[in-house]
Scaffold this motif. Structure first.
Motif, PDB file in Angstrom:
ATOM      1  N   THR A  50     -80.068  28.255 -46.097  1.00  0.00           N
ATOM      2  CA  THR A  50     -79.307  27.012 -45.991  1.00  0.00           C
ATOM      3  C   THR A  50     -80.039  26.036 -45.087  1.00  0.00           C
ATOM      4  O   THR A  50     -80.876  26.431 -44.262  1.00  0.00           O
ATOM      5  N   ILE A  51     -79.685  24.766 -45.243  1.00  0.00           N
ATOM      6  CA  ILE A  51     -80.248  23.719 -44.394  1.00  0.00           C
ATOM      7  C   ILE A  51     -79.160  22.686 -44.143  1.00  0.00           C
ATOM      8  O   ILE A  51     -78.390  22.344 -45.051  1.00  0.00           O
ATOM      9  N   THR A  52     -79.091  22.208 -42.921  1.00  0.00           N
ATOM     10  CA  THR A  52     -78.073  21.227 -42.572  1.00  0.00           C
ATOM     11  C   THR A  52     -78.413  19.852 -43.142  1.00  0.00           C
ATOM     12  O   THR A  52     -79.489  19.642 -43.719  1.00  0.00           O
ATOM     13  N   GLN A  53     -77.475  18.923 -42.989  1.00  0.00           N
ATOM     14  CA  GLN A  53     -77.606  17.610 -43.621  1.00  0.00           C
ATOM     15  C   GLN A  53     -78.890  16.900 -43.204  1.00  0.00           C
ATOM     16  O   GLN A  53     -79.547  16.250 -44.028  1.00  0.00           O
ATOM     17  N   THR A  54     -79.263  17.016 -41.933  1.00  0.00           N
ATOM     18  CA  THR A  54     -80.469  16.328 -41.458  1.00  0.00           C
ATOM     19  C   THR A  54     -81.700  17.209 -41.504  1.00  0.00           C
ATOM     20  O   THR A  54     -82.800  16.744 -41.226  1.00  0.00           O
ATOM     21  N   GLY A  55     -81.515  18.473 -41.841  1.00  0.00           N
ATOM     22  CA  GLY A  55     -82.643  19.389 -41.909  1.00  0.00           C
ATOM     23  C   GLY A  55     -83.023  20.028 -40.590  1.00  0.00           C
ATOM     24  O   GLY A  55     -84.007  20.761 -40.522  1.00  0.00           O
ATOM     25  N   ILE A  56     -82.245  19.769 -39.552  1.00  0.00           N
ATOM     26  CA  ILE A  56     -82.601  20.290 -38.226  1.00  0.00           C
ATOM     27  C   ILE A  56     -82.426  21.792 -38.146  1.00  0.00           C
ATOM     28  O   ILE A  56     -83.224  22.504 -37.523  1.00  0.00           O
ATOM     29  N   PHE A  68     -89.880  32.781 -46.954  1.00  0.00           N
ATOM     30  CA  PHE A  68     -89.284  31.630 -47.639  1.00  0.00           C
ATOM     31  C   PHE A  68     -89.053  30.505 -46.639  1.00  0.00           C
ATOM     32  O   PHE A  68     -88.738  30.748 -45.473  1.00  0.00           O
ATOM     33  N   THR A  69     -89.175  29.266 -47.109  1.00  0.00           N
ATOM     34  CA  THR A  69     -88.889  28.095 -46.290  1.00  0.00           C
ATOM     35  C   THR A  69     -88.054  27.108 -47.092  1.00  0.00           C
ATOM     36  O   THR A  69     -88.455  26.701 -48.185  1.00  0.00           O
ATOM     37  N   ILE A  70     -86.918  26.749 -46.531  1.00  0.00           N
ATOM     38  CA  ILE A  70     -86.072  25.731 -47.155  1.00  0.00           C
ATOM     39  C   ILE A  70     -86.352  24.392 -46.478  1.00  0.00           C
ATOM     40  O   ILE A  70     -86.545  24.325 -45.256  1.00  0.00           O
ATOM     41  N   SER A  71     -86.382  23.337 -47.271  1.00  0.00           N
ATOM     42  CA  SER A  71     -86.599  22.001 -46.737  1.00  0.00           C
ATOM     43  C   SER A  71     -85.872  21.003 -47.633  1.00  0.00           C
ATOM     44  O   SER A  71     -85.428  21.352 -48.730  1.00  0.00           O
ATOM     45  N   ARG A  72     -85.748  19.783 -47.150  1.00  0.00           N
ATOM     46  CA  ARG A  72     -85.093  18.754 -47.957  1.00  0.00           C
ATOM     47  C   ARG A  72     -85.744  17.404 -47.697  1.00  0.00           C
ATOM     48  O   ARG A  72     -86.296  17.148 -46.629  1.00  0.00           O
ATOM     49  N   ASP A  73     -85.634  16.543 -48.697  1.00  0.00           N
ATOM     50  CA  ASP A  73     -86.091  15.165 -48.588  1.00  0.00           C
ATOM     51  C   ASP A  73     -84.917  14.300 -49.019  1.00  0.00           C
ATOM     52  O   ASP A  73     -84.654  14.151 -50.225  1.00  0.00           O
ATOM     53  N   ASN A  74     -84.207  13.753 -48.055  1.00  0.00           N
ATOM     54  CA  ASN A  74     -83.005  12.987 -48.389  1.00  0.00           C
ATOM     55  C   ASN A  74     -83.338  11.687 -49.120  1.00  0.00           C
ATOM     56  O   ASN A  74     -82.507  11.173 -49.870  1.00  0.00           O
ATOM     57  N   ALA A  75     -84.537  11.163 -48.930  1.00  0.00           N
ATOM     58  CA  ALA A  75     -84.934   9.948 -49.651  1.00  0.00           C
ATOM     59  C   ALA A  75     -85.113  10.232 -51.143  1.00  0.00           C
ATOM     60  O   ALA A  75     -84.957   9.331 -51.974  1.00  0.00           O
TER      61      ALA A  75
END
Length: 116
Positions: A50-56, A68-75
């Motif tokens: 899981t990852i929080t809304q800001t990715g912190i 494994f690494t989870i990441s996100r790009d909100n843009a």
């Protein structure tokens, strides 16, 4: 309501790598924590990361920590799961979900098969 579409699954040899992506529609993506689940045949659907809304902050299932690494790009309204050092026991259908503690949306799933 957010809609999710996964991509990036496939067949890989043990020790190999894959990157899954999950693209979200709608303008609310950044308001959701996101998660990846997996389900192997005949088994329960397990939370993988899981990852929080800001990715912190992130969370990982013990068996995938360090691989494994989870990441996100909100843009780009996209969440990723980088999977390295894959093992046959990682074989499953992988699903992304919005608000993983109580999912409000699921992707359709993408098959990951790791051969020995």
């Amino acid at each position: 309501q957010v809609q999710l579409v996964e991509a990036g699954g496939g067949l890989v040899q043990a020790g190999g790598s894959l990157t899954l992506s999950c693209a979200a529609s709608g303008r609310t993506f950044s308001s959701y924590a996101m998660g990846w689940f997996r389900q192997a045949p005949g088994k329960n659907r397990d939370l993988v990361a899981t990852i929080t809304q800001t990715g912190i902050s992130t969370y990982y299932l013990n068996s995938v920590k360090g691989r494994f690494t989870i990441s996100r790009d909100n843009a780009k309204n996209t969440v990723y799961l980088q999977m390295n050092s894959l093992k046959p026991e990682d074989t499953a259908v992988y699903y992304c979900a919005a608000n993983p503690t109580d999912p409000v949306a699921w992707g359709q799933g993408t098959q990951v098969t790791v051969s020995s």
